[in-house]
Design an enzyme around this catalytic site. Sequence first.
Site, PDB file in Angstrom:
ATOM      1  N   LYS A 143      18.113  14.702 -19.455  1.00  0.00           N
ATOM      2  CA  LYS A 143      18.299  14.491 -18.013  1.00  0.00           C
ATOM      3  C   LYS A 143      19.079  15.599 -17.320  1.00  0.00           C
ATOM      4  O   LYS A 143      20.017  16.158 -17.863  1.00  0.00           O
ATOM      5  CB  LYS A 143      19.060  13.171 -17.772  1.00  0.00           C
ATOM      6  CG  LYS A 143      18.262  11.937 -18.082  1.00  0.00           C
ATOM      7  CD  LYS A 143      17.303  11.543 -16.962  1.00  0.00           C
ATOM      8  CE  LYS A 143      18.024  10.989 -15.763  1.00  0.00           C
ATOM      9  NZ  LYS A 143      18.577   9.669 -16.008  1.00  0.00           N
ATOM     10  N   GLU A 192      22.522  13.050  -4.226  1.00  0.00           N
ATOM     11  CA  GLU A 192      22.707  11.589  -4.185  1.00  0.00           C
ATOM     12  C   GLU A 192      24.034  11.224  -3.527  1.00  0.00           C
ATOM     13  O   GLU A 192      24.125  10.258  -2.759  1.00  0.00           O
ATOM     14  CB  GLU A 192      22.646  11.007  -5.595  1.00  0.00           C
ATOM     15  CG  GLU A 192      21.246  11.066  -6.183  1.00  0.00           C
ATOM     16  CD  GLU A 192      21.223  10.693  -7.660  1.00  0.00           C
ATOM     17  OE1 GLU A 192      21.803   9.668  -8.030  1.00  0.00           O
ATOM     18  OE2 GLU A 192      20.623  11.449  -8.438  1.00  0.00           O
ATOM     19  N   HIS A 220       3.810   8.599   5.215  1.00  0.00           N
ATOM     20  CA  HIS A 220       3.858   7.404   4.344  1.00  0.00           C
ATOM     21  C   HIS A 220       4.047   7.807   2.878  1.00  0.00           C
ATOM     22  O   HIS A 220       3.630   7.084   1.976  1.00  0.00           O
ATOM     23  CB  HIS A 220       2.577   6.569   4.473  1.00  0.00           C
ATOM     24  CG  HIS A 220       2.152   6.330   5.888  1.00  0.00           C
ATOM     25  ND1 HIS A 220       2.593   5.276   6.646  1.00  0.00           N
ATOM     26  CD2 HIS A 220       1.329   7.054   6.697  1.00  0.00           C
ATOM     27  CE1 HIS A 220       2.056   5.336   7.855  1.00  0.00           C
ATOM     28  NE2 HIS A 220       1.288   6.411   7.907  1.00  0.00           N
ATOM     29  N   SER A 276      23.283  13.542 -18.267  1.00  0.00           N
ATOM     30  CA  SER A 276      23.497  12.134 -18.584  1.00  0.00           C
ATOM     31  C   SER A 276      24.267  12.062 -19.893  1.00  0.00           C
ATOM     32  O   SER A 276      24.065  12.874 -20.788  1.00  0.00           O
ATOM     33  CB  SER A 276      22.152  11.431 -18.717  1.00  0.00           C
ATOM     34  OG  SER A 276      22.300  10.273 -19.504  1.00  0.00           O
TER      35      SER A 276
END
Length: 464
Positions: free
Chosen positions: A283, A290, A156, A277
């Site tokens: 970043k 992804e 979980h 970024s």
Amino acid sequence: MPKLWSSGFGEDTDALVDELNASISFDKRLYREDIAGSAAHAEMLARQGIIERSEADAIIAGLGAILADIEAGRFEFRQSDEDIHMAIEAELTRRVGKPGKRLHTARSRNDQIALDFRLYLKKEISKIRHMLLSLLETLCGIAENNLDAVMPAYTHLQRAQPSTLAHYMMAYANMLRRDVTRLEDCAERMDFSPLGSGALAGTTYPIDREMTARELGFSGITENSLDGVSDRDYAIELLSALSILMTHLSRFSEEIILWCSWEFRFIELSDSFSTGSSIMPQKKNPDVAELVRGKTGRVYGALVALLTVMKALPLAYNKDMQEDKEQVFDAVDTVKKCLPVFTAMLATAAIRRDNMRAAAAEGFINATDCADYLTRRGMPFRDAYAITGRLVKLCAGEKLTLETLPLARYRELSELFESDVYDAIRLETCVRERRSAGGPAPESVRVQIESVRRFMEEHNDARI
Ligand code: ARG
């Protein structure tokens, strides 16, 4: 446009129909398989006395020259040729004349495409298998170097029990090993030649299907000509195996993305496998992971598309089936693009063992071990579970951990606790003691690595 097939037609097809109908823009990639199939067919026709030896020789030489031209980029594919089969046959006839016109004896584009597609996919499966094997190699390498790198494992997404990075890597290795065998199973069932099924009902010519099958490297022939031209199970099965494989890569990507976040910081991707970024200079984004996660959707899409195309088709060939190729090509290309970059991204990532260890030290992931400690001293597990639950609550209230809670406090809840409880709940002990088969103890994980390495040796051949 006048067509090779337009013998009984009064008018040429409309340009709009030509555009919809043509598959040459995407099936041209089957040129090698189409030429190999035609050469084997011509050879068989000659050996069976169906065409002259000299005609077969002219056909085979002409096909060889066309192949060389295509490979050298000297061949122009035209929409007017409709598909790869007609493009090559028409060009052959232009080049060698009459023998070219004999090539299509005892054959149809229906068995031709079924043949080409199988030949092509067999090769692609082999390439994907080898990419998977090198990912397995990378996983085994990371596992070997991180046998004692303690990290929390989750249920979980809550810290649950202690594991190691090695144990984690081998979990994925086991999934990917099954993917290799799924691809092998698929290749094995695909390995039958439909050539000679004709349009659907075979032929009256005395062809030798076994011969062309052998020549083209198949293990046998499809046994029913209707099935031979109608079957696309092999493509659906491949898409299903690729979808499962992408599910694994996608779950793995999801974990990598989480592990790269400041909240986890378990790993850091190398600069060459991250992106920045354009607005936030701090970043470092895990775009590769992804994109792999995102591209999984394309592969699932291909599977659903092909299942949907096939679901209501009566036997035998229907033009709907031309829709199979773009989907399958895209899925195969996608998987081939994802696997090597995923492997390289993983191989070059820096592991932050200290952060993993620190995360494991919070969150009471040794609570089960504390309960097991009491159980070993004779307390029934359910009672031990309840007492440990109270200990955890107590610690949480006082900002303590099971490691820092004084012995006296332990003994308030059970006299069975002795000073050796601290050793029993040390994370390293928790991992080391989980030596049941398949568990995270370094010795158990070593067995898992050896097993995967043995698998890799056995499957690292060009068999399929
Ligand atoms: N281009 C066709 C396909 O990809 C080849 C088979 C055509 N057969 C036919 N009867 N029109 O499906």
